[in-house]
Write an enzyme that holds these catalytic residues in place. Structure first.
Site, PDB file in Angstrom:
ATOM      1  NE  ARG A 112      -3.711  -2.450   1.462  1.00  0.00           N
ATOM      2  CZ  ARG A 112      -4.588  -2.967   0.623  1.00  0.00           C
ATOM      3  NH1 ARG A 112      -4.909  -2.331  -0.491  1.00  0.00           N
ATOM      4  NH2 ARG A 112      -5.191  -4.108   0.901  1.00  0.00           N
ATOM      5  N   GLY A 152     -25.183 -21.417   1.648  1.00  0.00           N
ATOM      6  CA  GLY A 152     -26.490 -21.635   2.270  1.00  0.00           C
ATOM      7  C   GLY A 152     -26.618 -20.963   3.630  1.00  0.00           C
ATOM      8  CB  THR A 173      -9.147  -6.269  -5.935  1.00  0.00           C
ATOM      9  OG1 THR A 173      -9.728  -6.311  -4.609  1.00  0.00           O
ATOM     10  CG2 THR A 173     -10.249  -5.836  -6.885  1.00  0.00           C
ATOM     11  CB  ILE A 174      -9.779 -11.035  -2.886  1.00  0.00           C
ATOM     12  CG1 ILE A 174      -9.654 -10.101  -1.680  1.00  0.00           C
ATOM     13  CG2 ILE A 174      -8.495 -11.783  -3.174  1.00  0.00           C
ATOM     14  CD1 ILE A 174      -9.627 -10.842  -0.351  1.00  0.00           C
ATOM     15  CG  ASP A 175     -11.670  -6.193  -1.593  1.00  0.00           C
ATOM     16  OD1 ASP A 175     -11.582  -7.207  -0.889  1.00  0.00           O
ATOM     17  OD2 ASP A 175     -10.993  -5.166  -1.407  1.00  0.00           O
ATOM     18  CD  GLU A 225     -29.098 -21.109   8.055  1.00  0.00           C
ATOM     19  OE1 GLU A 225     -27.903 -21.043   8.358  1.00  0.00           O
ATOM     20  OE2 GLU A 225     -29.553 -21.967   7.270  1.00  0.00           O
TER      21      GLU A 225
END
Ligand code: F6P
Length: 323
Positions: free
Chosen positions: A72, A185, A125-127, A187
């Protein structure tokens, strides 16, 4: 010989190495010399530039992280740092740079291109919060890591009839949480894009038990106002009334370090190859990404001016499927 350079910046993403390999080998194939800039923009300013040959990228396609290192670099927001970057690029007679990274990295790429330097971005980017690519390098692997954790937690949650909060990364974006929640899955899903009240999470959990479920899983995005820590605190403070024993798992950086999936290796290879070919054709000022299933270039001016949005129908889909 003409020279191009490649750098990786921001959070590392599984598949970055496949992208570097692609730049190096396609660049050499097209008759260019390829240089690597280490540690992102910080390394660019500090003149950490190394030559990259075809053998330097042997055996990296299956490795997570980035062989160039990443960083960064808040300093790159200053004009002085950007001008220093231009000096380093000029010193090495680099004609174009490929910048592999997400939002912050592409903002830096835009800044360099505004100063007249030819750059091409590669969406990574993983985002998955970068405008100009429907999916970015690293998302698939990060999602699969989250999913494996969710599947495992579900087993122990069912055995004890417990409720679990699982926090996934994503910075300010709920994509990973939403997709992991649907595929796992869950909730309930809590994302920054939709204001969620802890009482409604409690209602979802209670109703899951009333419908006969043996477990209740809530997937929470780290960027949500009520992230896992805030939700856990709320449930703790109102324990007598809500009566839930919550267990919290925060996946954090575990999600970034994985071996890249086949999808990420292929996406990275194809996006970076396309970006490199554009460099050799003299194109610049664009981000290469995947748009509606095709590799496409979006002007960096558009990339930095727009925000990628989540499809709100997916949250409703997740809610119905949790029944
Ligand atoms: O942008 C990728 C990402 O992993 C985000 O999901 C997360 O918020 C951030 O990076 C963490 O950054 P750092 O590794 O600098 O702590």
């Amino acid at each position: 010989m003409k020279r191009m350079a490649v750098l990786t910046s921001g959070g590392d993403a599984p598949g970055m190495n496949a992208a570097i390999r692609s730049v190096v080998r396609i660049g050499i194939d097209k008759g260019w010399e390829v240089l690597g800039i280490q540690h992102g923009y910080a390394g660019l300013i500090a003149d950490n530039v190394v030559p990259l040959g075809a053998r330097d990228v042997s055996g990296v396609i299956q490795q997570g992280g980035t062989l160039l290192g990443s960083a960064r670099c808040p300093e790159f927001k200053t004009e002085a740092a950007r001008l220093q970057a231009l000096r380093v690029l000029g010193k090495h007679e680099i004609e174009s740079v490929i910048i592999i990274g997400g939002n912050g990295s592409q903002t830096g790429a835009y800044a360099l291109s505004q100063l007249g330097f030819p750059v091409i971005g590669v969406a990574s980017t993983i985002d998955n919060d970068l405008y100009g690519s429907d999916i970015t390098i690293g998302v698939d692997t990060a999602l699969n890591i989250a999913l494996e954790a969710i599947d495992r937690l579900k087993v122990t949650a069912s055995s004890h009839e417990r409720a679990f909060l699982i926090e996934v990364m994503g910075h300010g974006c709920g994509y990973l949480a939403l997709m992991a929640g649907i595929a796992g899955g869950a909730e309930a899903i809590v994302i920054p894009e939709v204001e969620t009240d802890p009482e409604s999470v409690a209602t979802e959990l209670r109703s899951a038990y009333e419908r006969g479920k043996a477990h209740a899983l809530v997937v929470v995005a780290e960027g949500a106002r009520y992230n896992a820590a805030a939700l856990a605190r709320y449930f703790e403070e109102h324990h007598e009334r809500l009566c839930f024993d919550l267990r919290v798992t925060t996946l954090g950086h575990v999600q970034r370090g994985g071996v890249p999936s086949a999808y990420d290796r292929l996406l990275a290879t194809r996006l970076a190859a396309d970006a490199t070919e554009r460099v050799t054709r003299g194109e610049h000022g664009v981000l290469v990404g995947l748009v509606k299933g095709e590799i496409a270039a979006t002007p960096l001016t558009e990339v930095v001016a727009n925000k990628k949005l989540l499809d709100p129908r997916l949250l409703e889909l997740a809610r119905v499927l949790a029944k």
